[in-house]
Design a protein around this motif. Sequence first.
Motif, PDB file in Angstrom:
ATOM      1  N   ALA A 132     -12.678   0.840  -9.838  1.00 60.32           N
ATOM      2  CA  ALA A 132     -13.566  -0.317  -9.742  1.00 60.32           C
ATOM      3  C   ALA A 132     -12.781  -1.545  -9.296  1.00 60.32           C
ATOM      4  O   ALA A 132     -13.253  -2.337  -8.460  1.00 60.32           O
ATOM      5  N   GLN A 133     -11.568  -1.740  -9.827  1.00 59.73           N
ATOM      6  CA  GLN A 133     -10.728  -2.875  -9.402  1.00 59.73           C
ATOM      7  C   GLN A 133     -10.359  -2.744  -7.928  1.00 59.73           C
ATOM      8  O   GLN A 133     -10.380  -3.732  -7.188  1.00 59.73           O
ATOM      9  N   THR A 134     -10.023  -1.557  -7.488  1.00 59.84           N
ATOM     10  CA  THR A 134      -9.663  -1.328  -6.087  1.00 59.84           C
ATOM     11  C   THR A 134     -10.854  -1.611  -5.178  1.00 59.84           C
ATOM     12  O   THR A 134     -10.717  -2.240  -4.120  1.00 59.84           O
ATOM     13  N   LEU A 135     -12.042  -1.178  -5.593  1.00 57.50           N
ATOM     14  CA  LEU A 135     -13.236  -1.436  -4.798  1.00 57.50           C
ATOM     15  C   LEU A 135     -13.558  -2.932  -4.747  1.00 57.50           C
ATOM     16  O   LEU A 135     -13.971  -3.442  -3.696  1.00 57.50           O
ATOM     17  N   ARG A 136     -13.370  -3.663  -5.857  1.00 62.22           N
ATOM     18  CA  ARG A 136     -13.593  -5.112  -5.842  1.00 62.22           C
ATOM     19  C   ARG A 136     -12.601  -5.801  -4.899  1.00 62.22           C
ATOM     20  O   ARG A 136     -12.981  -6.691  -4.126  1.00 62.22           O
ATOM     21  N   ALA A 137     -11.328  -5.396  -4.942  1.00 62.20           N
ATOM     22  CA  ALA A 137     -10.314  -5.995  -4.054  1.00 62.20           C
ATOM     23  C   ALA A 137     -10.630  -5.680  -2.587  1.00 62.20           C
ATOM     24  O   ALA A 137     -10.492  -6.544  -1.706  1.00 62.20           O
ATOM     25  N   THR A 138     -11.065  -4.454  -2.330  1.00 61.18           N
ATOM     26  CA  THR A 138     -11.414  -4.066  -0.964  1.00 61.18           C
ATOM     27  C   THR A 138     -12.617  -4.866  -0.475  1.00 61.18           C
ATOM     28  O   THR A 138     -12.651  -5.332   0.668  1.00 61.18           O
ATOM     29  N   THR A 139     -13.605  -5.035  -1.320  1.00 60.27           N
ATOM     30  CA  THR A 139     -14.787  -5.809  -0.949  1.00 60.27           C
ATOM     31  C   THR A 139     -14.406  -7.253  -0.644  1.00 60.27           C
ATOM     32  O   THR A 139     -14.896  -7.846   0.337  1.00 60.27           O
ATOM     33  N   ASP A 188     -13.264 -11.564   3.330  1.00 58.68           N
ATOM     34  CA  ASP A 188     -12.348 -12.559   3.913  1.00 58.68           C
ATOM     35  C   ASP A 188     -12.104 -12.282   5.396  1.00 58.68           C
ATOM     36  O   ASP A 188     -12.087 -13.207   6.214  1.00 58.68           O
ATOM     37  N   VAL A 189     -11.916 -11.025   5.752  1.00 57.99           N
ATOM     38  CA  VAL A 189     -11.695 -10.672   7.157  1.00 57.99           C
ATOM     39  C   VAL A 189     -12.929 -11.022   7.975  1.00 57.99           C
ATOM     40  O   VAL A 189     -12.833 -11.558   9.083  1.00 57.99           O
ATOM     41  N   THR A 190     -14.097 -10.751   7.436  1.00 51.88           N
ATOM     42  CA  THR A 190     -15.337 -11.082   8.142  1.00 51.88           C
ATOM     43  C   THR A 190     -15.460 -12.591   8.326  1.00 51.88           C
ATOM     44  O   THR A 190     -15.844 -13.060   9.406  1.00 51.88           O
ATOM     45  N   ASP A 191     -15.129 -13.347   7.280  1.00 49.97           N
ATOM     46  CA  ASP A 191     -15.207 -14.810   7.379  1.00 49.97           C
ATOM     47  C   ASP A 191     -14.252 -15.361   8.436  1.00 49.97           C
ATOM     48  O   ASP A 191     -14.556 -16.338   9.114  1.00 49.97           O
TER      49      ASP A 191
END
Length: 153
Positions: free
Chosen positions: A25-32, A37-40
Amino acid sequence: MAGILVAVFWAILVSFLAVVLVRLAQTLRATTKLVADVTDQAVPLLADASATVRSAQTQLDKVDAIASDVQEVTSNASALSTTVASTFGGPLVKVAAFGYGVRQALGRRTAPEPEPEPARDRGSARRTVIVGRTVPSARGRRRERRNARGQKD
């Protein structure tokens, strides 16, 4: 006793799976967050790249127009030079030839016939003096050309 052993084993397995699920869950939150950020950052970069491509296309259109104008000017200049050469070239050559013939005719009338030069032996080369320097004649014995270091060319 077997039931307690199965219950302890089951509790360890559930605890292990709970830890794995929490880390996932932590890895998925960091990935999201990273994707957000990349999209922004990517959206403004893509907008700038699009504007740059549009500007480059405008400049290429201008260069294309200039190149076509240069090609037209070149073809016009070629046609003009051909026209001038055909219009004035023939008559100018004829006038020049006529002038040369008149000069030759007047030169023969006024100048006495030159005396024939005595025959020279092969050893002496004919030389012409030009502005204080002696230049060997092209006629006569050929000499090998040498460069500044004395080697043959």
